[in-house]
Design a protein around this motif. Structure first.
Motif, mmCIF file in Angstrom:
data_model
loop_
_atom_site.group_PDB
_atom_site.id
_atom_site.type_symbol
_atom_site.label_atom_id
_atom_site.label_comp_id
_atom_site.label_asym_id
_atom_site.label_seq_id
_atom_site.Cartn_x
_atom_site.Cartn_y
_atom_site.Cartn_z
ATOM 1 N N ARG A 82 41.443 17.016 57.988
ATOM 2 C CA ARG A 82 41.859 15.934 57.091
ATOM 3 C C ARG A 82 42.772 14.972 57.846
ATOM 4 N NH1 ARG A 82 41.934 16.064 51.439
ATOM 5 N NH2 ARG A 82 41.712 18.330 51.458
ATOM 6 N N GLU A 83 42.556 13.684 57.603
ATOM 7 C CA GLU A 83 43.437 12.640 58.130
ATOM 8 C C GLU A 83 43.787 11.726 56.969
ATOM 9 O OE1 GLU A 83 42.275 10.553 61.635
ATOM 10 O OE2 GLU A 83 41.938 12.400 62.770
ATOM 11 N N GLY A 84 44.922 11.990 56.333
ATOM 12 C CA GLY A 84 45.312 11.219 55.149
ATOM 13 C C GLY A 84 44.318 11.480 54.031
ATOM 14 N N ASP A 85 43.698 10.411 53.517
ATOM 15 C CA ASP A 85 42.697 10.540 52.453
ATOM 16 C C ASP A 85 41.286 10.671 53.000
ATOM 17 O OD1 ASP A 85 44.651 10.313 50.527
ATOM 18 O OD2 ASP A 85 44.428 8.141 50.335
ATOM 19 N N ASP A 86 41.151 10.808 54.302
ATOM 20 C CA ASP A 86 39.846 10.827 54.962
ATOM 21 C C ASP A 86 39.680 12.147 55.722
ATOM 22 O OD1 ASP A 86 37.383 9.872 55.818
ATOM 23 O OD2 ASP A 86 38.197 8.174 56.935
ATOM 24 N N TRP A 87 38.509 12.339 56.283
ATOM 25 C CA TRP A 87 38.223 13.509 57.119
ATOM 26 C C TRP A 87 37.644 13.054 58.447
ATOM 27 C CZ3 TRP A 87 39.150 18.622 56.001
ATOM 28 C CH2 TRP A 87 39.533 18.906 54.684
ATOM 29 N N ARG A 88 38.178 13.583 59.553
ATOM 30 C CA ARG A 88 37.565 13.394 60.870
ATOM 31 C C ARG A 88 36.651 14.590 61.071
ATOM 32 N NH1 ARG A 88 38.378 10.154 65.014
ATOM 33 N NH2 ARG A 88 40.357 9.447 64.138
ATOM 34 N N LEU A 89 35.385 14.326 61.317
ATOM 35 C CA LEU A 89 34.360 15.367 61.434
ATOM 36 C C LEU A 89 33.926 15.501 62.886
ATOM 37 C CD1 LEU A 89 32.183 14.130 58.427
ATOM 38 C CD2 LEU A 89 34.139 15.704 58.370
ATOM 39 N N PHE A 90 33.568 16.721 63.266
ATOM 40 C CA PHE A 90 33.055 16.966 64.607
ATOM 41 C C PHE A 90 31.750 17.734 64.478
ATOM 42 C CE2 PHE A 90 32.467 19.615 68.377
ATOM 43 C CZ PHE A 90 32.537 18.654 69.368
ATOM 44 N N GLY A 91 30.797 17.411 65.326
ATOM 45 C CA GLY A 91 29.533 18.140 65.308
ATOM 46 C C GLY A 91 28.543 17.589 66.299
ATOM 47 N N TYR A 92 27.314 18.040 66.131
ATOM 48 C CA TYR A 92 26.207 17.648 66.994
ATOM 49 C C TYR A 92 25.456 16.552 66.254
ATOM 50 C CZ TYR A 92 22.820 18.664 70.721
ATOM 51 O OH TYR A 92 22.030 18.610 71.843
ATOM 52 N N CYS A 93 25.409 15.361 66.851
ATOM 53 C CA CYS A 93 24.934 14.181 66.140
ATOM 54 C C CYS A 93 23.812 13.497 66.912
ATOM 55 C CB CYS A 93 26.086 13.200 65.964
ATOM 56 S SG CYS A 93 27.563 13.971 65.260
ATOM 57 N N HIS A 94 22.926 12.848 66.160
ATOM 58 C CA HIS A 94 21.819 12.130 66.791
ATOM 59 C C HIS A 94 21.731 10.721 66.222
ATOM 60 C CE1 HIS A 94 17.701 10.820 67.650
ATOM 61 N NE2 HIS A 94 17.801 11.610 68.688
ATOM 62 N N LEU A 95 21.955 9.733 67.096
ATOM 63 C CA LEU A 95 21.664 8.340 66.776
ATOM 64 C C LEU A 95 20.580 7.862 67.722
ATOM 65 C CD1 LEU A 95 25.240 6.966 66.054
ATOM 66 C CD2 LEU A 95 23.443 7.498 64.422
ATOM 67 N N PHE A 96 20.879 7.897 69.015
ATOM 68 C CA PHE A 96 19.880 7.556 70.039
ATOM 69 C C PHE A 96 19.462 8.791 70.820
ATOM 70 C CE2 PHE A 96 22.485 3.765 69.343
ATOM 71 C CZ PHE A 96 21.508 2.927 68.846
ATOM 72 N N GLU A 97 20.381 9.750 70.919
ATOM 73 C CA GLU A 97 20.113 11.043 71.548
ATOM 74 C C GLU A 97 21.108 12.036 70.980
ATOM 75 O OE1 GLU A 97 20.666 10.275 75.695
ATOM 76 O OE2 GLU A 97 22.839 10.236 75.547
ATOM 77 N N TRP A 98 20.820 13.322 71.122
ATOM 78 C CA TRP A 98 21.730 14.353 70.613
ATOM 79 C C TRP A 98 22.970 14.418 71.486
ATOM 80 C CZ3 TRP A 98 21.503 16.457 66.005
ATOM 81 C CH2 TRP A 98 20.274 16.528 65.335
#
Length: 125
Positions: A71-87
């Motif tokens: 949690r960062e204030g009223d938001d969440w910083r998320l971490f993971g394996y993501c794909h936009l152009f490549e994983w």
């Protein structure tokens, strides 16, 4: 619980006013998973890390397999394996995903059909 219903034009050929169910990107269940998996809690697991939630772009490129969050204030910083152009491994703010507006009134969605538990390996391969 009951999901809000919105009257939006969903897709080409679907009449205006067609009701679709809107699933929020953050629920009490997801918050509990986030709180139980702070940053670095799964870093030794690599591709065997548990996917807490999968977010995706229903119109094309964009998949976020979230494994840790803080949690960062009223938001969440998320971490993971993501794909936009490549994983790749990386961070994203939940609010950034919530603010994305796609054609036809669509937004980033939560994958409700991801098996539980699922690892990165299960979700990608």
């Amino acid at each position: 619980g009951h999901l809000p219903r919105l009257g939006v034009l969903c897709c080409p050929g679907v009449p205006a006013g067609y009701n679709i169910d809107v699933v929020p990107l953050l629920t009490v269940e997801i918050i509990a998973k986030f709180e139980a998996h702070p940053f670095h809690s799964q870093e030794e697991k690599g591709f065997d890390a548990e996917v807490l939630v999968k977010y995706f772009n229903p119109m094309g490129a964009g998949t976020w397999l979230i494994t840790e969050a803080e949690r960062e204030g009223d938001d969440w910083r998320l971490f993971g394996y993501c794909h936009l152009f490549e994983w790749e491994w990386g961070y994203v703010m939940l609010s950034d995903l919530q603010e994305i507006r796609l054609p036809f009134g669509l937004t980033i969605e939560q994958d409700l059909y991801l098996p539980e538990p699922a690892t990165i390996k299960d979700a990608v391969y």
